[in-house]
Motif scaffolding. Structure first.
Motif, PDB file in Angstrom:
ATOM      1  N   HIS A   1     -20.451  19.619  20.293  1.00  0.00           N
ATOM      2  CA  HIS A   1     -19.306  18.828  20.804  1.00  0.00           C
ATOM      3  C   HIS A   1     -18.297  19.310  19.845  1.00  0.00           C
ATOM      4  O   HIS A   1     -18.237  19.813  18.635  1.00  0.00           O
ATOM      5  CB  HIS A   1     -19.419  17.472  20.763  1.00  0.00           C
ATOM      6  CG  HIS A   1     -19.750  16.611  19.311  1.00  0.00           C
ATOM      7  ND1 HIS A   1     -18.651  16.470  18.337  1.00  0.00           N
ATOM      8  CD2 HIS A   1     -20.664  16.387  18.535  1.00  0.00           C
ATOM      9  CE1 HIS A   1     -19.056  15.971  17.105  1.00  0.00           C
ATOM     10  NE2 HIS A   1     -20.520  15.757  17.558  1.00  0.00           N
ATOM     11  N   GLU A  17     -17.254  13.324  22.148  1.00  0.00           N
ATOM     12  CA  GLU A  17     -18.513  13.019  21.721  1.00  0.00           C
ATOM     13  C   GLU A  17     -18.538  11.672  20.965  1.00  0.00           C
ATOM     14  O   GLU A  17     -19.235  10.708  21.195  1.00  0.00           O
ATOM     15  CB  GLU A  17     -19.340  13.874  21.401  1.00  0.00           C
ATOM     16  CG  GLU A  17     -20.761  13.715  21.273  1.00  0.00           C
ATOM     17  CD  GLU A  17     -21.600  12.821  19.919  1.00  0.00           C
ATOM     18  OE1 GLU A  17     -22.573  12.410  19.737  1.00  0.00           O
ATOM     19  OE2 GLU A  17     -20.476  12.970  19.101  1.00  0.00           O
ATOM     20  N   GLU A  18     -17.694  11.790  19.845  1.00  0.00           N
ATOM     21  CA  GLU A  18     -17.819  10.910  18.678  1.00  0.00           C
ATOM     22  C   GLU A  18     -17.531   9.268  19.332  1.00  0.00           C
ATOM     23  O   GLU A  18     -17.604   8.264  18.831  1.00  0.00           O
ATOM     24  CB  GLU A  18     -16.787  11.276  17.850  1.00  0.00           C
ATOM     25  CG  GLU A  18     -17.344  12.576  17.009  1.00  0.00           C
ATOM     26  CD  GLU A  18     -18.530  12.347  16.056  1.00  0.00           C
ATOM     27  OE1 GLU A  18     -19.143  11.105  16.112  1.00  0.00           O
ATOM     28  OE2 GLU A  18     -18.803  13.250  15.485  1.00  0.00           O
ATOM     29  N   TYR A  71     -27.629  15.625   5.270  1.00  0.00           N
ATOM     30  CA  TYR A  71     -26.867  15.350   6.562  1.00  0.00           C
ATOM     31  C   TYR A  71     -25.863  14.040   6.556  1.00  0.00           C
ATOM     32  O   TYR A  71     -24.820  14.047   6.631  1.00  0.00           O
ATOM     33  CB  TYR A  71     -27.688  15.318   7.849  1.00  0.00           C
ATOM     34  CG  TYR A  71     -26.663  15.389   9.051  1.00  0.00           C
ATOM     35  CD1 TYR A  71     -25.970  16.655   9.608  1.00  0.00           C
ATOM     36  CD2 TYR A  71     -26.495  14.296  10.050  1.00  0.00           C
ATOM     37  CE1 TYR A  71     -25.207  16.739  10.695  1.00  0.00           C
ATOM     38  CE2 TYR A  71     -25.509  14.447  11.185  1.00  0.00           C
ATOM     39  CZ  TYR A  71     -25.288  15.577  11.469  1.00  0.00           C
ATOM     40  OH  TYR A  71     -24.252  15.634  12.606  1.00  0.00           O
ATOM     41  N   ASP A 113     -26.501  19.309  17.111  1.00  0.00           N
ATOM     42  CA  ASP A 113     -25.615  18.359  16.791  1.00  0.00           C
ATOM     43  C   ASP A 113     -26.106  17.645  15.351  1.00  0.00           C
ATOM     44  O   ASP A 113     -26.106  16.636  15.259  1.00  0.00           O
ATOM     45  CB  ASP A 113     -25.184  17.243  17.724  1.00  0.00           C
ATOM     46  CG  ASP A 113     -24.144  16.288  17.359  1.00  0.00           C
ATOM     47  OD1 ASP A 113     -23.246  16.685  16.392  1.00  0.00           O
ATOM     48  OD2 ASP A 113     -23.863  15.362  17.744  1.00  0.00           O
ATOM     49  N   ASP A 128     -20.044  18.339  11.446  1.00  0.00           N
ATOM     50  CA  ASP A 128     -20.244  17.697  12.785  1.00  0.00           C
ATOM     51  C   ASP A 128     -18.920  17.699  13.428  1.00  0.00           C
ATOM     52  O   ASP A 128     -17.978  17.114  13.266  1.00  0.00           O
ATOM     53  CB  ASP A 128     -20.498  16.144  12.277  1.00  0.00           C
ATOM     54  CG  ASP A 128     -20.638  15.112  13.460  1.00  0.00           C
ATOM     55  OD1 ASP A 128     -20.876  15.820  14.588  1.00  0.00           O
ATOM     56  OD2 ASP A 128     -20.702  14.006  13.294  1.00  0.00           O
ATOM     57  N   ASP A 129     -19.022  18.748  14.542  1.00  0.00           N
ATOM     58  CA  ASP A 129     -20.255  19.298  14.880  1.00  0.00           C
ATOM     59  C   ASP A 129     -19.554  20.873  14.713  1.00  0.00           C
ATOM     60  O   ASP A 129     -20.125  21.688  15.743  1.00  0.00           O
ATOM     61  CB  ASP A 129     -20.466  18.913  16.078  1.00  0.00           C
ATOM     62  CG  ASP A 129     -21.979  19.829  16.647  1.00  0.00           C
ATOM     63  OD1 ASP A 129     -22.477  20.147  15.813  1.00  0.00           O
ATOM     64  OD2 ASP A 129     -21.997  19.707  18.036  1.00  0.00           O
TER      65      ASP A 129
HETATM   66 ZN   LIG Z   1     -21.844  14.983  16.334  1.00  0.00          ZN
END
Ligand SMILES: [Zn+2]
Ligand SMILES: [Zn+2]
Ligand SMILES: [Zn+2]
Ligand SMILES: [Zn+2]
Lengths: 454, 454
Positions: free
Chosen positions: A271, A317-318, A412, A345, A283-284
């Motif tokens: 994304h 996406e978020e 992460y 992702d 991200d991302d």
């Molecule tokens: Zn993401």
């Protein structure tokens, strides 16, 4: 000596020339710094890409230009609409018994507080279930606080149990009468930076302002509460939801057109949007960079693989998989031709496992792919239930076969959705391995004639 | 088998009873959670203690009460004056060629920018020497940026080379015509949090606003500059210096009064003030907690040691050793009776070395002390040049013998002078060892009759 197991021979899907190509692609991907250079460019020249902001638009322009520069055969955008949300500023502090500032961040989509902020007594719950169990009306005039601590796990499995309080917490608290909601950040670090991420208001329940406290501040608040005196906090969010003000963004799509079956599509996805606080390098940005670099390496071969490789950089996406929902509508009649897909992702470390989600006959071919990936440190999961990460999960549910790649995700959630999502967190060596994996996967899927649905 | 070396026997300064006391004190210190509890209390109930703020006053009240509660024989405060400085807010961003926000923090003592901030082209220097070498007038209307990166070293030796740009950078830049000054944070982390710390304006040179960028933002700015186009940044600081508005603070002093030679003083020191951004849990909450806990353990013995143990919690260390300067005046006639001192202002890990700064004859006794500390993992430095840490360096220069304790400082500058200086960074097990070391040191020095000046 290396002995090829019997099922592999039966499933041989590649010619010797194909295999030679894969070996060459692997070598290129492991030596090339391209993915890192792409992320460096995105992070430096664009930065954060919150839906509807200038950075988002700049990201789309950047992605189109980058795809063209990288040798994609076709590049286009597909418009996506979403609603307006602005973060504004977040202020939080303990007022009594011991005045102290706290570092807080609005949850994505949160409403704001009254202009002057609000003050109320805070009530702590150890997790979402405890909040859920609070009697009706028991939070009248109070601020609910969920102090659940996310666990660090290599596969990110601590995220699910923790993120429930982010999505459903505010409406649950409001249903008990709370005037605002705060939570310990969904994150594994101990930095004084809050983790944002989307929240979801339930229809018919008052939308109350919702923020995440940095983990050290959640510690502080819990320690203060543990002394047994009433604890009053101040919260001010100038966030604004404007559900009636649309913003326009776009999925950015690029193709390496197949030489024999161009209508059959192998998908690599990531994304393009990000939260606004960091620069979206991880991200991302990692997903964007790895998929673009992988496609570029394949585009550099003398011949196109048989099927089309489509890189989809999803928008929005978020904020709730908005871009992929548009994509599913736009490509309704084409979903059956998406032969397999993989999204990236969750990238910040080395990939150690591949989880397939394919038909039973195709599993033999997946084992063949696994043999190609094994020297990169990637093992084959015994499961066969992958639906695709993030955006691709919706295509997976719609029947597209998928593989999920699992990286070392220990760090992460130290950076996830914070100011700290910056280029220095990106490991150039891990990017090379990630790119090699995606390059091999997509070439393998595009060059072989495998029906992954069977 | 353990064989006692000859010099040790010659220097035997303790009776068997004293040695038994030391063994009992060590056991107590290693088992007790007291130092951590003190820091927890300071961090939770007081928080940041910037000179002249309510937190500073609250810290003094807290320290007096805590000393009384811990069984000190005498507790008092000594007034210290300083000038007013308020941090306000810091805003920084890249305007061109690629607009991006940056995270910045005002250097302590910095003036503010004009109310609306200022915009100017930025000129990068790789270190302070490069800035110093810039031609006169070459920075007219520009913002100077020093991008020197601090090195991580176990003994904190990376700090000195880096901190020069913080102290002397702004006036050096101004002398070349710069309108503002930014620098890479003096810190070893990669968090999106700036490191503050005092700067010093030179008399007769325009005082320009000065800020530190978080390390990821310094990376971003340097990457942007490396593209070769002019880079314009915006800086806004609402910091205010009011050199004519005094603020009142205080050194807080507590004593375990000596049973035989109460006029001879063994000093344990730390500083009570902190920067405003974190909660001062590490800098110098650890020093405060360790010295208070050590004194408490000794106060709990059935008998007082022969000499007085004085714990001095200095005021206004961060803003230029202001508290200790007042102390030196207030105790001018008593300096010669300060028989030895140790400050603890570098605490976040295990102490691995003791560096003495004593007379040549006293070195034999220091070896005896070293034998007592060796089982705690503390070795004796071959040097004998310690002057005391931080505040005590001024008493050291005035002739007071000292010992410096060196901890594992690998992580110290990850948190130093940032929002991240919070309780979670404090390792309870390291505090126990630190406390055992200070307890043994101070009991040894107070109970033996050693003249450390000889
Ligand atoms: Zn993401
Ligand atoms: Zn995300
Ligand atoms: Zn200090
Ligand atoms: Zn300091």
């Amino acid at each position: 000596a290396f002995s090829v197991p019997a099922p592999l021979l039966q499933a041989q899907s590649l010619t010797d020339g194909d295999t030679a190509n894969i070996m060459a692609l692997k070598k290129t991907a492991l030596q090339s710094n391209l993915a890192y250079e792409i992320d460096e460019s995105l992070t430096t020249e664009v930065g954060p890409r919150l839906v509807g902001t200038p950075g988002d638009a700049q990201g789309i322009t950047w992605a189109v230009a980058k795809m063209k520069q990288l040798g994609f055969d076709k590049v286009w955008t597909e418009e996506v609409q979403h609603v307006t949300w602005t973060r504004g500023v977040a202020e939080a502090r303990i007022i009594a018994p011991y005045p102290q500032k706290m570092v807080a961040i609005a949850l994505g989509g949160s409403t704001g507080t009254p202009e002057d902020g609000l003050k109320a007594e805070v009530v702590e719950f150890k997790d979402f279930a405890a909040l859920e169990a609070a009697p009706e009306g028991s939070l009248e005039g109070k601020i609910a606080y969920v102090s659940f601590r996310m666990e660090r796990k290599i596969n990110g499995a601590g995220y699910g149990p923790a993120v429930k309080a982010r999505g459903a917490g505010p409406s649950m608290a409001a249903s008990k009468g709370a005037v605002a909601y705060v939570m310990r950040s969904v994150g594994t670090d101990n930095n004084r930076l809050g983790h944002t991420g989307g929240t979801n208001y339930k229809d018919g329940i008052t939308r109350i302002p919702a923020a995440a406290l940095s983990n050290p501040d959640a510690d502080l608040l819990s320690r203060t509460i543990s002394r047994g005196k009433p604890v009053e906090i101040f919260l001010k969010l100038t966030a604004e939801r404007k559900d009636d003000v649309p913003v326009i963004t776009a999925n950015v799509i690029g193709e390496i057109t197949g030489s024999e079956k161009p209508e059959e599509i192998v998908v690599m996805a990531a994304h393009l949007d990000s939260w606004d606080v960091g620069t979206g390098a991880v991200d991302d940005g990692i997903g964007v960079s790895v998929t673009l670099a992988a496609a570029h390496h394949i585009a550099n071969l003398p011949e196109r693989p048989k099927r089309t490789i489509r890189v989809i950089l999803f928008a929005a996406e978020e904020v709730g998989l908005v871009g992929v929902k548009h994509y599913m509508k736009d490509h309704e009649n084409e979903i059956a031709q998406h032969v397999i897909g993989a999204e990236w992702d969750f990238g910040v470390g080395l990939i150690y496992e591949m989880v397939p989600g394919v038909g039973p006959a195709a599993l033999n071919h997946i084992r063949e792919l696994a043999h190609l990936l094994a020297p990169l440190g990637v093992s084959l999961s015994p499961k066969n239930d992958a639906k695709g990460q993030s955006d691709l999960s919706l295509l997976g549910k719609a029947g597209m076969p998928a593989v999920n790649f699992s990286p070392d995700g220990m760090k992460y959630f130290d950076y996830h959705h914070t100011d700290n999502d910056t280029l220095d967190k990106v490991d150039p060596e891990a990017l090379k391995q990630n790119t090699a994996v995606f390059t091999i996967f997509s070439y393998f899927a595009a060059q072989s004639g495998i029906d992954f649905r069977k």
